[in-house]
Design a protein around this motif. Structure first.
Motif, mmCIF file in Angstrom:
data_model
loop_
_atom_site.group_PDB
_atom_site.id
_atom_site.type_symbol
_atom_site.label_atom_id
_atom_site.label_comp_id
_atom_site.label_asym_id
_atom_site.label_seq_id
_atom_site.Cartn_x
_atom_site.Cartn_y
_atom_site.Cartn_z
ATOM 1 N N ALA A 55 -15.210 29.730 13.988
ATOM 2 C CA ALA A 55 -14.027 29.038 14.505
ATOM 3 C C ALA A 55 -14.387 28.253 15.764
ATOM 4 N N ASN A 74 -7.068 31.530 17.408
ATOM 5 C CA ASN A 74 -6.388 31.255 16.141
ATOM 6 C C ASN A 74 -6.988 32.056 15.000
ATOM 7 N N ALA A 113 -14.835 23.934 15.953
ATOM 8 C CA ALA A 113 -14.144 23.108 16.951
ATOM 9 C C ALA A 113 -15.146 22.251 17.719
ATOM 10 N N ALA A 167 -9.256 27.892 19.513
ATOM 11 C CA ALA A 167 -9.694 27.945 18.120
ATOM 12 C C ALA A 167 -10.158 29.347 17.751
ATOM 13 N N HIS A 176 -9.547 24.459 24.445
ATOM 14 C CA HIS A 176 -9.288 24.241 23.021
ATOM 15 C C HIS A 176 -10.316 24.970 22.154
#
Length: 284
Positions: free
Chosen positions: A99, A207, A103, A204, A200
């Motif tokens: 993940a 998430n 990104a 990720a 960010h």
């Protein structure tokens, strides 16, 4: 759930933070290689990747000097000291690492330089939103905030006070820690992010941590102490399509058709000449 052709295991496991490691780096390395990262292998089996602009460095280090299997750094300039550092140990589920690296790869594909500079495109509050929406519970202290799922078998911690940059880059302390399989004061795996790690990229990771989608594993490789709390289901064979059924029916019909074999003249000759003499001739 992954497509049938991508399944590598005999069970599905959820949540991902209890699935354990696959001890392979391919799923997390592939997005970076596809995005044009350069690769270098050493004689020990370690793999080093660098972005085309040399501002992102990734090391997959099964023969490294410590228990950090993954070391990922961002640099403002190719020869500048690291601006930020992210690490994952040997036991981290590769989907969690993937993940983060996916990104990174998307930044590279779209020409986004925020990863190297460590600028925050997402607020720290937003990184917790996926976990909060999944029912994770916050705990706030004077120096740190933490969040855990209802089963309390994972933990994300964020230190609120300012940290020394040199200590962070030398991996002595970290702004963020992410762990799974937590039981008491120990954990199955650990990931860390320093202060300037782009939010960010952290988001990720969060998430995927909160995503209930199961991952494929071989049953014998599952961490033993996580089994009772995990949701484990066997991998079912893929459902055949109408075309697959039609092809199978044709193959079965061909295999049951009787065949009439006509012997060749040479075979008939060998068979007749090999017969023994008749019984009356032997008596005479």
């Amino acid at each position: 759930m992954p497509p049938a052709e991508e399944i590598d295991g005999d069970v599905f496991v959820s949540p991902v933070y209890l699935a354990g490691s696959t001890y392979t780096g391919d799923p997390a390395l592939r997005p970076l290689l596809d995005a044009g990262f350069h690769r270098l292998d050493d004689d020990l089996g370690n793999i080093y990747l660098s972005s085309p602009d040399q501002r992102i460095r990734v090391g997959w280090l099964p023969e490294g000097e410590d228990d950090a299997l993954w070391r990922i750094t961002g640099h403002e300039q190719p020869f500048a000291p690291p601006r930020w550092l992210a690490t994952f140990d040997h036991y981290t589920p590769v989907e969690i690492v993937a993940a983060f690296t996916t990104a990174l790869a998307e930044d590279q594909t779209h020409g986004n330089n925020t990863s190297g500079h460590g600028r925050l495109g997402t607020s720290k509050v937003e990184t917790f939103i996926p976990l909060s929406e999944a029912g994770w519970r916050f705990s706030h202290g004077p120096y740190a905030s933490s969040i855990q799922p209802p089963d309390r078998l994972a933990l994300v911690t964020y230190i609120t006070k300012r940290l020394n940059h040199h200590e962070e880059i030398s991996d002595q302390r970290s702004k963020w820690t992410v762990s799974g399989g937590t039981s008491g004061y120990s954990s199955e795996w650990l990931g860390t992010f320093t202060t300037h790690t782009p939010a960010h990229l952290v988001a990720a990771t969060m998430n995927r941590l909160a995503d209930p989608a199961p991952v494929a594993r071989y049953d014998r490789h599952l961490p033993e102490r996580n089994r009772a709390a995990s949701r484990i289901t066997p991998v079912k064979p893929p459902v055949p399509s109408p075309l697959d059924i039609q092809r199978a029916a044709v193959a079965r019909s061909r295999s049951t058709v009787a065949r009439t074999v006509i012997p060749s003249p040479a075979l008939v000759y060998r068979t007749t000449t090999a017969l023994p003499a008749t019984a009356p001739a032997r008596r005479h």
